[in-house]
Enzyme design. Structure first.
Site, PDB file in Angstrom:
ATOM      1  N   ASP A  32       0.855  -1.190   0.000  1.00 51.50           N
ATOM      2  CA  ASP A  32       0.000   0.000   0.000  1.00 51.50           C
ATOM      3  C   ASP A  32       0.893   1.243   0.000  1.00 51.50           C
ATOM      4  O   ASP A  32       1.906   1.298   0.711  1.00 51.50           O
ATOM      5  CB  ASP A  32      -0.906  -0.023   1.249  1.00 51.50           C
ATOM      6  CG  ASP A  32      -2.060   0.956   1.148  1.00 51.50           C
ATOM      7  OD1 ASP A  32      -3.210   0.498   1.105  1.00 51.50           O
ATOM      8  OD2 ASP A  32      -1.803   2.181   1.114  1.00 51.50           O
ATOM      9  N   ASN A  88     -13.036  -3.286   2.482  1.00 49.38           N
ATOM     10  CA  ASN A  88     -14.056  -2.240   2.536  1.00 49.38           C
ATOM     11  C   ASN A  88     -14.924  -2.242   1.277  1.00 49.38           C
ATOM     12  O   ASN A  88     -14.401  -2.371   0.163  1.00 49.38           O
ATOM     13  CB  ASN A  88     -13.399  -0.865   2.667  1.00 49.38           C
ATOM     14  CG  ASN A  88     -12.537  -0.742   3.922  1.00 49.38           C
ATOM     15  OD1 ASN A  88     -12.905  -1.262   4.978  1.00 49.38           O
ATOM     16  ND2 ASN A  88     -11.399  -0.071   3.828  1.00 49.38           N
ATOM     17  N   GLN A  95     -14.371   2.520   1.582  1.00 51.77           N
ATOM     18  CA  GLN A  95     -13.754   2.186   0.294  1.00 51.77           C
ATOM     19  C   GLN A  95     -13.457   3.472  -0.467  1.00 51.77           C
ATOM     20  O   GLN A  95     -14.332   4.333  -0.606  1.00 51.77           O
ATOM     21  CB  GLN A  95     -14.693   1.286  -0.537  1.00 51.77           C
ATOM     22  CG  GLN A  95     -14.043   0.789  -1.824  1.00 51.77           C
ATOM     23  CD  GLN A  95     -14.932  -0.176  -2.617  1.00 51.77           C
ATOM     24  OE1 GLN A  95     -16.119  -0.313  -2.328  1.00 51.77           O
ATOM     25  NE2 GLN A  95     -14.355  -0.828  -3.607  1.00 51.77           N
ATOM     26  N   HIS A 101     -10.497  -5.054  -3.420  1.00 51.14           N
ATOM     27  CA  HIS A 101      -9.166  -5.351  -2.882  1.00 51.14           C
ATOM     28  C   HIS A 101      -9.294  -5.709  -1.408  1.00 51.14           C
ATOM     29  O   HIS A 101     -10.267  -5.337  -0.747  1.00 51.14           O
ATOM     30  CB  HIS A 101      -8.208  -4.170  -3.060  1.00 51.14           C
ATOM     31  CG  HIS A 101      -8.718  -2.898  -2.481  1.00 51.14           C
ATOM     32  ND1 HIS A 101      -9.612  -2.080  -3.138  1.00 51.14           N
ATOM     33  CD2 HIS A 101      -8.488  -2.309  -1.282  1.00 51.14           C
ATOM     34  CE1 HIS A 101      -9.898  -1.043  -2.387  1.00 51.14           C
ATOM     35  NE2 HIS A 101      -9.231  -1.155  -1.250  1.00 51.14           N
ATOM     36  N   HIS A 103      -7.141  -5.652   2.233  1.00 49.10           N
ATOM     37  CA  HIS A 103      -5.973  -5.137   2.963  1.00 49.10           C
ATOM     38  C   HIS A 103      -5.390  -6.228   3.856  1.00 49.10           C
ATOM     39  O   HIS A 103      -6.137  -6.878   4.608  1.00 49.10           O
ATOM     40  CB  HIS A 103      -6.382  -3.982   3.898  1.00 49.10           C
ATOM     41  CG  HIS A 103      -6.852  -2.755   3.197  1.00 49.10           C
ATOM     42  ND1 HIS A 103      -6.050  -1.658   3.009  1.00 49.10           N
ATOM     43  CD2 HIS A 103      -8.057  -2.436   2.651  1.00 49.10           C
ATOM     44  CE1 HIS A 103      -6.739  -0.716   2.378  1.00 49.10           C
ATOM     45  NE2 HIS A 103      -7.950  -1.160   2.147  1.00 49.10           N
TER      46      HIS A 103
HETATM   47  P1  AMP Z   1      -9.779   1.435   0.472  1.00 48.76           P
HETATM   48  O1  AMP Z   1      -9.893   2.669   1.309  1.00 48.76           O
HETATM   49  O2  AMP Z   1     -10.173   0.176   1.182  1.00 48.76           O
HETATM   50  O3  AMP Z   1     -10.473   1.599  -0.864  1.00 48.76           O
HETATM   51  O4  AMP Z   1      -8.223   1.267   0.204  1.00 48.76           O
HETATM   52  C1  AMP Z   1      -7.542   1.861  -0.858  1.00 48.76           C
HETATM   53  C2  AMP Z   1      -6.082   1.749  -0.536  1.00 48.76           C
HETATM   54  O5  AMP Z   1      -5.347   1.880  -1.725  1.00 48.76           O
HETATM   55  C3  AMP Z   1      -5.570   2.814   0.437  1.00 48.76           C
HETATM   56  O6  AMP Z   1      -5.004   2.186   1.581  1.00 48.76           O
HETATM   57  C4  AMP Z   1      -4.541   3.562  -0.393  1.00 48.76           C
HETATM   58  O7  AMP Z   1      -3.428   3.968   0.394  1.00 48.76           O
HETATM   59  C5  AMP Z   1      -4.155   2.559  -1.434  1.00 48.76           C
HETATM   60  N1  AMP Z   1      -3.670   3.112  -2.693  1.00 48.76           N
HETATM   61  C6  AMP Z   1      -4.273   4.053  -3.449  1.00 48.76           C
HETATM   62  N2  AMP Z   1      -3.530   4.290  -4.559  1.00 48.76           N
HETATM   63  C7  AMP Z   1      -2.455   3.472  -4.500  1.00 48.76           C
HETATM   64  C8  AMP Z   1      -1.318   3.246  -5.341  1.00 48.76           C
HETATM   65  N3  AMP Z   1      -1.143   3.935  -6.464  1.00 48.76           N
HETATM   66  N4  AMP Z   1      -0.413   2.312  -4.963  1.00 48.76           N
HETATM   67  C9  AMP Z   1      -0.579   1.617  -3.813  1.00 48.76           C
HETATM   68  N5  AMP Z   1      -1.631   1.794  -2.985  1.00 48.76           N
HETATM   69  C10 AMP Z   1      -2.546   2.712  -3.310  1.00 48.76           C
END
Ligand code: AMP
Ligand code: ZN
Length: 135
Positions: A32, A88, A95, A101, A103
């Site tokens: 992440d 999420n 989300q 995805h 975590h």
């Molecule tokens: P969610 O809030 O469950 O949708 O999680 C999205 C996650 O994606 C967050 O923890 C972000 O930090 C992560 N994220 C967003 N863009 C990127 C990226 N380009 N590379 C790696 N992680 C990312």
């Protein structure tokens, strides 16, 4: 199917580089970009699904075994003390990227993160009434 304007489609399929720790035909697992703890990573399918409710059954069946595999790898490499698996769905649930995805968040004694739910205190009869709405 891929979605043209989806960042995770591009990351999962290698069109944009990631810090990848695992890849197979169906998934990429990468760090992440804003980690909650050391080793926080994401299991991301290469196909696009908005969220769990849309996820293909065969892909869904592979997520937990993969989570277990990466959890064990991270135990060996980073030596976590505990582990959160979080997924999420929908804005209200946190989300922010609308490509399914999961975590994987290693936890360390004293890491200061607070990913826990607040316990509720239902009134008398409330649980039974919710149950009636569902079943
Ligand atoms: P969610 O809030 O469950 O949708 O999680 C999205 C996650 O994606 C967050 O923890 C972000 O930090 C992560 N994220 C967003 N863009 C990127 C990226 N380009 N590379 C790696 N992680 C990312
Ligand atoms: Zn996507």
């Amino acid at each position: 199917m891929k979605k043209d304007d989806c960042i995770f489609c591009k990351l999962a399929n290698g069109e944009i580089p990631t810090n990848t720790i695992y890849e197979d035909n169906d998934f990429r697992v990468f760090l992440d970009a804003a980690p909650s703890t050391k080793g926080h990573c994401l299991i991301v399918p290469k196909e696009h699904f908005d969220d769990l409710s849309e996820l293909d059954e065969e892909i869904a069946a592979k997520v937990m075994p993969l989570a277990k595999k990466i959890m064990k790898l991270l135990k060996e490499k980073l030596g976590w003390d505990g582990f959160n698996v979080i997924q999420n769905n929908g804005k209200v649930a946190g989300q922010t990227v609308f490509h399914f995805h999961t975590h994987l968040i290693p936890r360390y004694n004293g890491d200061g993160q607070d990913l826990n739910m607040k316990p509720g205190s239902p009134k008398e009869g409330e649980l039974e009434s919710v149950l009636k709405e569902i079943v």
